[in-house]
Design a protein around this motif. Sequence first.
Motif, mmCIF file in Angstrom:
data_model
loop_
_atom_site.group_PDB
_atom_site.id
_atom_site.type_symbol
_atom_site.label_atom_id
_atom_site.label_comp_id
_atom_site.label_asym_id
_atom_site.label_seq_id
_atom_site.Cartn_x
_atom_site.Cartn_y
_atom_site.Cartn_z
ATOM 1 N N ARG A 1 17.635 41.079 -39.611
ATOM 2 C CA ARG A 1 16.647 41.333 -40.672
ATOM 3 C C ARG A 1 16.011 42.698 -40.444
ATOM 4 O O ARG A 1 15.905 43.156 -39.305
ATOM 5 N N ALA B 1 8.001 33.374 -37.843
ATOM 6 C CA ALA B 1 7.367 33.345 -36.525
ATOM 7 C C ALA B 1 6.977 34.757 -36.087
ATOM 8 O O ALA B 1 5.889 34.967 -35.532
ATOM 9 N N TRP B 2 7.868 35.723 -36.332
ATOM 10 C CA TRP B 2 7.549 37.128 -36.026
ATOM 11 C C TRP B 2 6.321 37.590 -36.802
ATOM 12 O O TRP B 2 5.424 38.223 -36.247
ATOM 13 N N ALA C 1 12.850 30.909 -40.497
ATOM 14 C CA ALA C 1 11.865 30.528 -39.488
ATOM 15 C C ALA C 1 11.615 31.643 -38.492
ATOM 16 O O ALA C 1 10.472 31.854 -38.051
ATOM 17 N N GLU C 2 12.656 32.376 -38.104
ATOM 18 C CA GLU C 2 12.492 33.414 -37.090
ATOM 19 C C GLU C 2 11.620 34.559 -37.609
ATOM 20 O O GLU C 2 10.739 35.059 -36.899
ATOM 21 N N GLN C 3 11.847 34.960 -38.845
ATOM 22 C CA GLN C 3 11.036 36.031 -39.423
ATOM 23 C C GLN C 3 9.595 35.578 -39.631
ATOM 24 O O GLN C 3 8.654 36.351 -39.395
ATOM 25 N N VAL D 1 13.519 41.352 -35.640
ATOM 26 C CA VAL D 1 14.075 40.059 -36.021
ATOM 27 C C VAL D 1 15.577 40.269 -36.216
ATOM 28 O O VAL D 1 15.976 41.045 -37.084
ATOM 29 N N LYS E 1 3.107 36.168 -35.395
ATOM 30 C CA LYS E 1 2.769 36.833 -34.131
ATOM 31 C C LYS E 1 2.194 38.223 -34.378
ATOM 32 O O LYS E 1 1.192 38.612 -33.752
#
Length: 302
Positions: free
Chosen positions: A146, A180-181, A176-178, A143, A184
Amino acid sequence: MPVTLAPATSRRRFLAQSAAAVCFGWSSRFLGAQSTAGAGDVWALFSDTHIDADPLAVSRGVTMTANLRSCVAEVLSRTERPSGLILSGDCAHLKGMKADYQTLKPLLQPLVEAKLPVHLLMGNHDDRVAVTEVLDRPTSPAVPSRFVSVQETPHANWFLLDSLDKVNATPGVLGAEQLAWLGKELDARPDKPAVIVVHHNILLQEVKTDALMDSAALLEVLRPRKQVKACIYGHTHRWSITQDETGLHFINLPPVAYVFKQEFPNGWVLATLRPDAIQLELRALDANHPQHGEIKTLKWRV
């Protein structure tokens, strides 16, 4: 990462075995060997060490380096040593100065020399730039901006998150990106219990400005995925264990450094992973504290 200490000689093997991890390597004289990444069921859990550049610095009546030195010594004195150690953030005192991490490095060296992998998360008193100046810079972060990783063990997978938003500002944010990671990576590992580790405390209902601000969004990721069994965090300097209506456990680690209220213990926690539970043993710095040595066994939700 989190900042994961791994030996130069086995760095390639470590990265291959922990594909989701982004690792920092110290120079070889600071690194211990790690025979298998994430192997073993017994782990030492530290939080809120708050190490200052001055090794004699005192805050709230506590010399932080002395507390960390004592906790490290106790980990190493055990007949059965843990397979690794996770420090859930606020490694540095206040502003995450480069000199803070330079003081921290030799305090962790005995663990490294004993061949224990050490994973350092980022808290609100840490600084990613400073820590990477003392260690090495990350490669291919999962990420961007991060430090996150997944550590796989026989009985559970550790998901190590990064909630640092602004240095020396109390609230935390995952983003949001973390998230989403995380969703997944959880979906890629549905068959083994998952344990989440983050610095900031997770809010179940109330809204506070000094905690994880996107707690609700995190819970939306975690609660439907039944392989997620527990969330571990620090930040509040208060040892406690709770459970929500879905059966998810929330474990608030004690600080290695100072407490905010004198009735609470400081110290560390010995965690033993089992197929159906996690066992937690509080190791208080004050052996006379009434909670010292207490053992809690938390059964996994089904």
